[in-house]
Design a protein around this motif. Sequence first.
Motif, PDB file in Angstrom:
ATOM      1  N   THR A 125      -4.537   5.588  -2.336  1.00 59.13           N
ATOM      2  CA  THR A 125      -4.048   5.793  -0.970  1.00 59.13           C
ATOM      3  C   THR A 125      -3.640   4.420  -0.438  1.00 59.13           C
ATOM      4  O   THR A 125      -4.170   3.394  -0.893  1.00 59.13           O
ATOM      5  CB  THR A 125      -5.131   6.388  -0.052  1.00 59.13           C
ATOM      6  N   LYS A 126      -2.723   4.419   0.491  1.00 55.46           N
ATOM      7  CA  LYS A 126      -2.128   3.159   0.963  1.00 55.46           C
ATOM      8  C   LYS A 126      -3.207   2.135   1.374  1.00 55.46           C
ATOM      9  O   LYS A 126      -4.125   2.473   2.133  1.00 55.46           O
ATOM     10  CB  LYS A 126      -1.218   3.449   2.152  1.00 55.46           C
ATOM     11  N   GLY A 127      -3.091   0.931   0.835  1.00 53.87           N
ATOM     12  CA  GLY A 127      -3.983  -0.157   1.217  1.00 53.87           C
ATOM     13  C   GLY A 127      -5.326  -0.171   0.502  1.00 53.87           C
ATOM     14  O   GLY A 127      -6.120  -1.096   0.681  1.00 53.87           O
ATOM     15  N   ALA A 128      -5.596   0.846  -0.313  1.00 55.84           N
ATOM     16  CA  ALA A 128      -6.915   0.922  -0.960  1.00 55.84           C
ATOM     17  C   ALA A 128      -7.020  -0.065  -2.120  1.00 55.84           C
ATOM     18  O   ALA A 128      -6.013  -0.477  -2.700  1.00 55.84           O
ATOM     19  CB  ALA A 128      -7.167   2.344  -1.452  1.00 55.84           C
ATOM     20  N   LYS A 129      -8.251  -0.433  -2.427  1.00 58.87           N
ATOM     21  CA  LYS A 129      -8.528  -1.275  -3.592  1.00 58.87           C
ATOM     22  C   LYS A 129      -9.625  -0.629  -4.410  1.00 58.87           C
ATOM     23  O   LYS A 129     -10.537  -0.012  -3.852  1.00 58.87           O
ATOM     24  CB  LYS A 129      -8.978  -2.677  -3.157  1.00 58.87           C
ATOM     25  N   GLU A 141      -9.801  -5.663 -10.886  1.00 59.03           N
ATOM     26  CA  GLU A 141      -9.418  -5.063  -9.602  1.00 59.03           C
ATOM     27  C   GLU A 141      -8.054  -4.366  -9.686  1.00 59.03           C
ATOM     28  O   GLU A 141      -7.128  -4.855 -10.342  1.00 59.03           O
ATOM     29  CB  GLU A 141      -9.370  -6.150  -8.529  1.00 59.03           C
ATOM     30  N   LEU A 142      -7.945  -3.240  -9.023  1.00 59.30           N
ATOM     31  CA  LEU A 142      -6.684  -2.499  -8.981  1.00 59.30           C
ATOM     32  C   LEU A 142      -6.224  -2.372  -7.535  1.00 59.30           C
ATOM     33  O   LEU A 142      -7.049  -2.268  -6.623  1.00 59.30           O
ATOM     34  CB  LEU A 142      -6.868  -1.082  -9.549  1.00 59.30           C
ATOM     35  N   VAL A 143      -4.888  -2.385  -7.372  1.00 62.80           N
ATOM     36  CA  VAL A 143      -4.358  -2.166  -6.023  1.00 62.80           C
ATOM     37  C   VAL A 143      -3.574  -0.860  -5.990  1.00 62.80           C
ATOM     38  O   VAL A 143      -2.917  -0.489  -6.958  1.00 62.80           O
ATOM     39  CB  VAL A 143      -3.453  -3.336  -5.560  1.00 62.80           C
ATOM     40  N   ALA A 144      -3.662  -0.190  -4.857  1.00 66.79           N
ATOM     41  CA  ALA A 144      -2.965   1.096  -4.720  1.00 66.79           C
ATOM     42  C   ALA A 144      -1.484   0.850  -4.479  1.00 66.79           C
ATOM     43  O   ALA A 144      -1.108  -0.011  -3.679  1.00 66.79           O
ATOM     44  CB  ALA A 144      -3.564   1.868  -3.552  1.00 66.79           C
ATOM     45  N   LYS A 145      -0.644   1.572  -5.192  1.00 65.84           N
ATOM     46  CA  LYS A 145       0.807   1.496  -4.993  1.00 65.84           C
ATOM     47  C   LYS A 145       1.266   2.854  -4.478  1.00 65.84           C
ATOM     48  O   LYS A 145       1.228   3.837  -5.222  1.00 65.84           O
ATOM     49  CB  LYS A 145       1.520   1.178  -6.314  1.00 65.84           C
ATOM     50  N   CYS A 146       1.632   2.881  -3.227  1.00 66.89           N
ATOM     51  CA  CYS A 146       2.047   4.148  -2.623  1.00 66.89           C
ATOM     52  C   CYS A 146       3.391   3.932  -1.949  1.00 66.89           C
ATOM     53  O   CYS A 146       3.463   3.427  -0.827  1.00 66.89           O
ATOM     54  CB  CYS A 146       1.015   4.617  -1.602  1.00 66.89           C
ATOM     55  N   VAL A 170       9.446   5.675  -4.154  1.00 68.20           N
ATOM     56  CA  VAL A 170      10.135   5.916  -5.417  1.00 68.20           C
ATOM     57  C   VAL A 170       9.200   6.433  -6.510  1.00 68.20           C
ATOM     58  O   VAL A 170       9.429   7.487  -7.096  1.00 68.20           O
ATOM     59  CB  VAL A 170      10.850   4.623  -5.894  1.00 68.20           C
ATOM     60  N   LYS A 171       8.145   5.693  -6.762  1.00 72.91           N
ATOM     61  CA  LYS A 171       7.241   6.090  -7.848  1.00 72.91           C
ATOM     62  C   LYS A 171       6.095   6.931  -7.300  1.00 72.91           C
ATOM     63  O   LYS A 171       5.763   6.862  -6.118  1.00 72.91           O
ATOM     64  CB  LYS A 171       6.665   4.841  -8.522  1.00 72.91           C
ATOM     65  N   VAL A 172       5.470   7.683  -8.195  1.00 68.72           N
ATOM     66  CA  VAL A 172       4.310   8.467  -7.762  1.00 68.72           C
ATOM     67  C   VAL A 172       3.180   7.504  -7.385  1.00 68.72           C
ATOM     68  O   VAL A 172       3.102   6.393  -7.913  1.00 68.72           O
ATOM     69  CB  VAL A 172       3.820   9.423  -8.878  1.00 68.72           C
ATOM     70  N   ASN A 173       2.332   7.919  -6.455  1.00 68.59           N
ATOM     71  CA  ASN A 173       1.210   7.073  -6.052  1.00 68.59           C
ATOM     72  C   ASN A 173       0.353   6.751  -7.282  1.00 68.59           C
ATOM     73  O   ASN A 173       0.018   7.649  -8.059  1.00 68.59           O
ATOM     74  CB  ASN A 173       0.331   7.793  -5.020  1.00 68.59           C
TER      75      ASN A 173
END
Length: 272
Positions: free
Chosen positions: A14-18, A27-32, A35-38
Motif C-alpha cells: 500500500t502507498k508509503g508502506a515499508k 527492506e522493501l518499499v511499496a510501489k503503488c 502503470v504497474k501492479v502494486n
Amino acid sequence: MKFALINDKRTEATKGAKGFCPSCGSELVAKCGEVKVNHWAHKGSRTCDPWWENETDWHRSWKGQFSNDWQEVIQFAENGEKHIADVKTENGWVLEFQHSYLNPEEHRARNAFYPKLVWVVDGLRRKRDKPQFQKIIEESRVLGEKPLLRRVNFPDECRLLDEWLDCTALVFFDFQEVKELKDSALWLLLPRISNSEAYLIRFSRNKFIKLHQDETFDKVIREQILPIRDLLIRYVRNSSTNMQYISTNRPYNRSNRLSGAYSCDFGHQILI
Ligand SMILES: [Zn+2]
C-alpha cells in the motif's frame, strides 16, 4: 513481489508502506503507481532472486486464483540455493507463470530445482505468437477427443512451441482464449516425443485451477496425461521402425502404413 513481511505478517503493498523481504530479510518499499501492479521492490537494488520477473496483471490474475498461503513460497535446495515459487500447491506442485523469454539453460535450471514443476506461459507477450499458434492448430490433426489431442506437423513454424518443446516439465500455453463465459482454454504441450512433431492437449483453465485446489492434479497426470504420452511414444517408435503394431479397431493399411488406433486403460483412444 506481492507480499512483504510487516510485523511478521505477509502483507500486500500500500502507498508509503515499508516491509521486509520474506526471502532475504532486506527492506522493501511499496510501489503503488498507475502503470504497474502494486508490488514490493528491494530498496535501491535488484531483487534477491535472479529468477524473479516483474509481475504483470496476467501474473496477478493467475496467482489470485490460489490461496495466499500458496503464493510466493520460498523453496530451498540442499546446497542452500533458494527461490521464490509463484505458487506452490498443497501437493507440492510449483506453478511458474512465465511472461518473459527464457533460454533453454534457464528452463533446465528451474526444471532441476523444482521436483514438480508446471509452467504456464503467457501466449500474448509477443504479437506474432498467437496468430502463429492458431495457424499450426488449424493445420494440425485431431488424434483424440476427451481430452482433445492434436498433432502438429511442423512445430518449428511456431516460435513459442519451438522454444518450449524440449522442456522436460509440463508446459501450458495461455492465449486467454475465451471459450465460454469466464473460462478459457489452455494448451498443454507434451514434452518432445518425436523429432518432427509436437502434441498438444486442450485443457480448460478452470479445470486446471480446480484440479490443483482439489489436489487431484497428480491423479489426472498419472491416469490420463501420461498414458496418452505413452501411447504416442509407442506410435512414434513403431512408425520410425516401420513395425507392425497392435491395432485395436482397424486393420493394417499399406497405403497409409500406420492408420489405426491405439487405446489405453482409461479408454482414451488416439487415431493415427
Ligand atoms: Zn529479498
